[in-house]
Design a protein around this motif. Structure first.
Motif, PDB file in Angstrom:
ATOM      1  N   LEU A  94       0.829  -1.206   0.000  1.00  0.00           N
ATOM      2  CA  LEU A  94       0.000   0.000   0.000  1.00  0.00           C
ATOM      3  C   LEU A  94       0.867   1.260   0.000  1.00  0.00           C
ATOM      4  O   LEU A  94       0.560   2.244  -0.682  1.00  0.00           O
ATOM      5  CB  LEU A  94      -0.924   0.003   1.221  1.00  0.00           C
ATOM      6  CG  LEU A  94      -2.035  -1.050   1.254  1.00  0.00           C
ATOM      7  CD1 LEU A  94      -2.761  -1.019   2.590  1.00  0.00           C
ATOM      8  CD2 LEU A  94      -3.019  -0.802   0.114  1.00  0.00           C
ATOM      9  N   GLU A  97       2.228   2.088  -3.335  1.00  0.00           N
ATOM     10  CA  GLU A  97       1.166   2.560  -4.228  1.00  0.00           C
ATOM     11  C   GLU A  97       0.791   4.013  -3.914  1.00  0.00           C
ATOM     12  O   GLU A  97       0.697   4.853  -4.816  1.00  0.00           O
ATOM     13  CB  GLU A  97      -0.063   1.667  -4.076  1.00  0.00           C
ATOM     14  CG  GLU A  97      -1.258   2.121  -4.907  1.00  0.00           C
ATOM     15  CD  GLU A  97      -2.489   1.267  -4.665  1.00  0.00           C
ATOM     16  OE1 GLU A  97      -3.606   1.748  -4.938  1.00  0.00           O
ATOM     17  OE2 GLU A  97      -2.346   0.123  -4.179  1.00  0.00           O
ATOM     18  N   VAL A  98       0.619   4.326  -2.630  1.00  0.00           N
ATOM     19  CA  VAL A  98       0.175   5.670  -2.232  1.00  0.00           C
ATOM     20  C   VAL A  98       1.249   6.717  -2.508  1.00  0.00           C
ATOM     21  O   VAL A  98       0.955   7.831  -2.939  1.00  0.00           O
ATOM     22  CB  VAL A  98      -0.212   5.671  -0.740  1.00  0.00           C
ATOM     23  CG1 VAL A  98      -0.501   7.090  -0.260  1.00  0.00           C
ATOM     24  CG2 VAL A  98      -1.438   4.783  -0.513  1.00  0.00           C
ATOM     25  N   GLU A 121       2.330  12.000   8.441  1.00  0.00           N
ATOM     26  CA  GLU A 121       1.243  11.049   8.178  1.00  0.00           C
ATOM     27  C   GLU A 121       1.200   9.945   9.231  1.00  0.00           C
ATOM     28  O   GLU A 121       0.123   9.453   9.586  1.00  0.00           O
ATOM     29  CB  GLU A 121       1.424  10.439   6.786  1.00  0.00           C
ATOM     30  CG  GLU A 121       1.181  11.385   5.630  1.00  0.00           C
ATOM     31  CD  GLU A 121      -0.287  11.778   5.506  1.00  0.00           C
ATOM     32  OE1 GLU A 121      -1.153  11.021   5.980  1.00  0.00           O
ATOM     33  OE2 GLU A 121      -0.564  12.845   4.938  1.00  0.00           O
ATOM     34  N   ASP A 131       0.794  -0.148   9.383  1.00  0.00           N
ATOM     35  CA  ASP A 131       0.962   0.972   8.454  1.00  0.00           C
ATOM     36  C   ASP A 131       1.824   2.068   9.086  1.00  0.00           C
ATOM     37  O   ASP A 131       2.685   2.667   8.426  1.00  0.00           O
ATOM     38  CB  ASP A 131      -0.398   1.559   8.069  1.00  0.00           C
ATOM     39  CG  ASP A 131      -1.192   0.630   7.144  1.00  0.00           C
ATOM     40  OD1 ASP A 131      -0.628  -0.393   6.702  1.00  0.00           O
ATOM     41  OD2 ASP A 131      -2.373   0.927   6.895  1.00  0.00           O
TER      42      ASP A 131
END
Length: 565
Positions: A94, A97-98, A121, A131
């Motif tokens: 992820l 990708e982000v 973030e 994450d």
């Protein structure tokens, strides 16, 4: 010993110019680096108790310093375990990708921006630990790629605050990469050296003089390669540490016979000097100094051990004064530890126990403690002294993570931040800054010989470099005016140094001399619109600009300065 481990590897990183292959944090299977171990330094064995039939000197009662109950330290909140490899793999997919577009730009500014973004973030992802872990690890990797040691350290600490990782292992990994991409620009080198400089003292405190010498040598190499103003200071530090190492080894050899002959004056002096001046164990060292053959140390130690159990402020003050006087007459390695011990004794005196001019004298001595470091000129991290709430004179100034000052003054003329430090007669005053918005000056306010004055970088719409006021004239109309279109470029980091001497003042931008004036300072003063709250301190001035100041520091060349609080 954790500090020792990270610093020894920091030395290797700073002196290695060839990249070392290692797993990348952005890849699956990455694990936080393992810690290393270092040997410890043996200390002299204390003598056995005084044999039967012998007595202590009658002037030394067997007393101990009062026991102070330490304030309980709150327990740190529990940290989270490192997420499983499977969870990390999912999060990294992820992540890639982000942040695909950001990851494709490998330039140092882009990597630095990415690290800042990931740290920000990560704060919002406490509900998904995997994450969050991957974003913090990514911030560390991006800061490494940017060769930004302070940012690497911030990311490592943030990661360790939330997860069961060793922050020192992460810092080791960052340090191993700092110079692997080749030479570092002068501004980046200045910031990295300043970040690593305090670690030398940490190594000395841990007893690892070899590691401290290696680190000081490595930083000296970086300073020479980048033309950094701390070159003389680091060279002197290496010389001092080498002397201290030799003295310590000699003391340890001399103290080796103490257990066999507890009354040997030379062995007692050596062991007592080791415990007091190197190990910081004064309670064990003072009785040995009393048995030694150094008359000055014998007298000082006897007087301190004779202090009454019940606090006697006047007696403690006398002993502290005597230790301070001793320190002033010494050279390394005894000089700095003796001064620190005197300071500890001063702090034992109740506030009401020091009054009048005695109070002023003690306050000034405590403020000057850093000057006893033995370095050629004291080093002062000015940003570390700043309290934005107290030191803002005009405009909007903020202190950010990692000790950076951010000025948001795009619509504020003549914004000023006072740096709470009174400089000595001669000094080098440096700022490392980036103008991020606007098209005007980033200036330094200096003090000398009872007056203040300004060095303007890019004043008058980015067209003037100058000192002022000179003979009442501003920087755009005096003998130092240096005109050119577009002195500063937004987004570029600069190093500005003002060298103040008794008979002249010089200014440099990125190593290029752009201003010079022969003066006794009677012809110089500060424009009234730039006044600080004091007339003897330093400051930073911006005009209709947004600015980031990564470093503000000073080297004392002649005399010693003092913080104002």
């Amino acid at each position: 010993m954790r500090v020792v481990r990270v610093l020894i590897l920091l030395v290797a990183a700073l002196t290695t110019l060839t990249a070392i292959a290692a797993p990348n944090i952005f890849d699956d299977g990455w694990k936080p680096p393992a810690r290393r171990t270092t040997p410890t330094t043996p200390t002299p064995k204390p003598p056995d108790p005084t044999p039967t039939g012998t007595t202590e000197p009658p002037s030394v009662p067997k007393t101990k310093p009062p026991i102070v109950t330490p304030t309980p330290i709150p327990e740190k909140p529990a940290r989270n375990p490192i997420p499983s490899q499977a969870d990390q793999s999912h999060s990294r997919t992820l992540f890639r990708e982000v942040f695909k577009s950001e990851l494709n730009d490998r330039s140092a500014p882009a990597r630095r921006a990415l690290a800042e973004k990931l740290l920000s973030e990560a704060d919002r992802l406490a509900d998904n630990r995997s994450d969050q872990y991957v974003l913090l690890a990514g911030a560390h990797a991006a800061a490494k790629d940017a060769a930004d040691l302070p940012l690497c350290f911030r990311a490592a600490d943030r990661m360790a605050n939330s997860f069961e990782v060793d922050p020192l292992g992460l810092k080791i990994d960052a340090a191993n990469n700092i110079t692997s991409k080749g030479p570092i620009a002068a501004a980046a080198a200045a910031v990295n050296i300043s970040a690593a400089l305090p670690l030398i003292d940490a190594l000395v405190a841990d007893g690892d003089l070899d590691g401290a010498i290696k680190l000081a040598n490595a930083l000296a190499v970086v300073a020479v390669a980048s033309g950094d103003m701390l070159r003389p200071l680091l060279a002197a530090r290496v010389k001092e540490l080498t002397l201290i190492k030799g003295t310590r080894e000699r003391l340890l050899r001399s103290a080796g016979g103490l257990p066999r002959n507890p009354q040997d004056p030379a062995a007692n002096l050596a062991a007592g000097s080791y415990f007091c001046f190197f190990a910081g164990d004064w309670s064990q060292g003072l009785p040995l100094l009393v048995k030694g053959n150094d008359a000055a140390l014998k007298s000082l130690a006897s007087a301190e051990l004779a202090l009454p159990k019940v606090a006697d402020d006047a007696a403690i003050l006398r002993v502290a004064d005597d230790w301070w006087t001793y320190a002033e007459k010494q050279q390394p390695p005894n000089r700095a530890p003796a001064a620190r011990h005197a300071a500890d004794l001063y702090r034992r005196v109740a506030p009401a126990g020091i009054t009048g001019l005695n109070k002023v004298r003690v306050e000034r001595r405590l403020a000057s403690l850093a000057s006893f470091s033995g370095e050629a000129g004291g080093y002062v991290n000015l940003i570390a002294l700043v309290e934005v709430a107290n030191d803002t004179v005009a405009g909007n100034w903020e202190m950010r993570d990692g000790g950076r000052i951010v000025a948001k003054n795009l619509k504020t003329p003549n914004a000023r931040l006072q740096l709470p430090y009174v400089p000595p007669a001669e000094y080098d005053f440096r700022i490392v800054f980036t103008r991020t918005g606007g098209d005007d000056t980033v200036a330094q306010i200096c003090a000398a010989a009872g007056t203040q004055f300004t060095w303007w970088n890019g004043g008058w719409g980015n067209t003037v470099m100058a000192f002022g006021l000179i003979d009442g004239k501003l920087g755009d109309a005096n003998a130092t005016t240096n005109r050119s279109a577009g002195w500063l470029t937004n987004g570029q980091r600069y190093v500005s140094i003002v060298k103040v001497r008794k008979n002249r003042v010089e200014a440099y931008l990125d190593g290029r001399q752009l201003g010079s004036w022969k003066t006794n300072y009677a012809d110089m003063k500060l424009d009234a619109v730039l006044n600080l709250t004091r007339t003897d301190t330093l400051g930073i001035h911006t005009h209709l600009d947004d600015v980031e100041v990564d470093l503000a520091d000073l080297v004392e060349v002649d005399g010693q300065g003092r913080p104002i609080r």
